[in-house]
Design an enzyme around this catalytic site. Sequence first.
Site, PDB file in Angstrom:
ATOM      1  N   HIS A   1       1.439   4.343   9.072  1.00 49.40           N
ATOM      2  CA  HIS A   1       2.316   3.183   9.238  1.00 49.40           C
ATOM      3  C   HIS A   1       3.663   3.396   8.553  1.00 49.40           C
ATOM      4  O   HIS A   1       4.690   2.909   9.052  1.00 49.40           O
ATOM      5  CB  HIS A   1       1.591   1.880   8.830  1.00 49.40           C
ATOM      6  CG  HIS A   1       1.847   1.353   7.473  1.00 49.40           C
ATOM      7  ND1 HIS A   1       1.174   1.778   6.349  1.00 49.40           N
ATOM      8  CD2 HIS A   1       2.706   0.377   7.049  1.00 49.40           C
ATOM      9  CE1 HIS A   1       1.604   1.100   5.298  1.00 49.40           C
ATOM     10  NE2 HIS A   1       2.532   0.251   5.692  1.00 49.40           N
TER      11      HIS A   1
ATOM     12  N   SER B   1       0.832  -1.208   0.000  1.00 38.72           N
ATOM     13  CA  SER B   1       0.000   0.000   0.000  1.00 38.72           C
ATOM     14  C   SER B   1       0.862   1.252   0.000  1.00 38.72           C
ATOM     15  O   SER B   1       0.508   2.268  -0.615  1.00 38.72           O
ATOM     16  CB  SER B   1      -0.959   0.002   1.190  1.00 38.72           C
ATOM     17  OG  SER B   1      -0.254  -0.098   2.409  1.00 38.72           O
ATOM     18  N   GLU B   2       2.019   1.217   0.687  1.00 39.92           N
ATOM     19  CA  GLU B   2       2.960   2.340   0.667  1.00 39.92           C
ATOM     20  C   GLU B   2       4.396   1.829   0.718  1.00 39.92           C
ATOM     21  O   GLU B   2       4.676   0.767   1.278  1.00 39.92           O
ATOM     22  CB  GLU B   2       2.730   3.286   1.854  1.00 39.92           C
ATOM     23  CG  GLU B   2       1.522   4.179   1.732  1.00 39.92           C
ATOM     24  CD  GLU B   2       0.471   3.891   2.783  1.00 39.92           C
ATOM     25  OE1 GLU B   2      -0.503   4.638   2.852  1.00 39.92           O
ATOM     26  OE2 GLU B   2       0.622   2.888   3.506  1.00 39.92           O
ATOM     27  N   THR B   3       5.291   2.633   0.153  1.00 35.03           N
ATOM     28  CA  THR B   3       6.729   2.422   0.269  1.00 35.03           C
ATOM     29  C   THR B   3       7.344   3.748   0.691  1.00 35.03           C
ATOM     30  O   THR B   3       6.938   4.813   0.218  1.00 35.03           O
ATOM     31  CB  THR B   3       7.338   1.940  -1.055  1.00 35.03           C
ATOM     32  OG1 THR B   3       6.808   0.649  -1.374  1.00 35.03           O
ATOM     33  CG2 THR B   3       8.848   1.843  -0.971  1.00 35.03           C
TER      34      THR B   3
END
Length: 280
Positions: free
Chosen positions: A76, A45-47
Amino acid sequence: MKHRFQLVDVFSESPYSGNPLAVVFDADDLDTIEMQKITRWLNFSETAFLFAPTHPEADYRVRIFTLDREMPFAGHPTLGSCHAWLSNGGQPLNTAEIIQECGAGLISIRRSDTALAFKAPALIRSGPVEEGKVHEIAQFLGITRSKIVDAQWADNGPGWLVVLLDSAQSVLNLRPARDYPERLDLGVVGPHSSGSAVKFELRAFFTDHSGAVREDPVTGSLNASTAQWLIASGRAVAPYVTSQGCAVGRAGQIYITSDQHNCVWVGGNTKTIVSGNSFS
């Protein structure tokens, strides 16, 4: 150039139960297109990409990418980036707090023996949601309008709109549509029964770069803005614990506290699952 990296499990009580985050170190030589391409390839979902700070009070700087865009702040990735920076030998300027520099400015992070917690940033959009939009959201969720107790804009960067249902079970029972005609960043919250150790159940839905609706396992930014709303409206009193991820096979737990200035802090466990030295 080769880049060191870590895959970090955030908000996890046990390995593989939280939200995974890829953290790429020393990313100063990467441009925006390259970082977006890496993020889509990893398909998390994110990096997060770590840089040397530009602000004199910051310990490090991070840029956060979703599958389709860069975000000024996300929860997060904040805790996961801080965990990776510390575990890689990072030494904060101030032992009381780590200071992260990101698109939203400076974010304070505190650490205990077992967890990290970030100070919830101020909302950039708040207030009630227009009634037509609430009806749209009810239709997307597959419920009647009467099932929504309240709705609020609670945007601290990603764009969150949050709806309150009558119970945690109602949240878990949701079977939303698989697509949505425009960008969607939707949080749903409902209270657990009185006496439960966990006070609220949350779910987060968003549209990806192809327009498909995805569910985020555990979402720090949503928990932050939702806590600000619930506490301000008298529906919650900190400290309390929330649960997120059950509907997608995870078991995230988020710890909400407040300080003497009534600022909300969002905490959780973090753990490195994979680390390497040859990400290119």
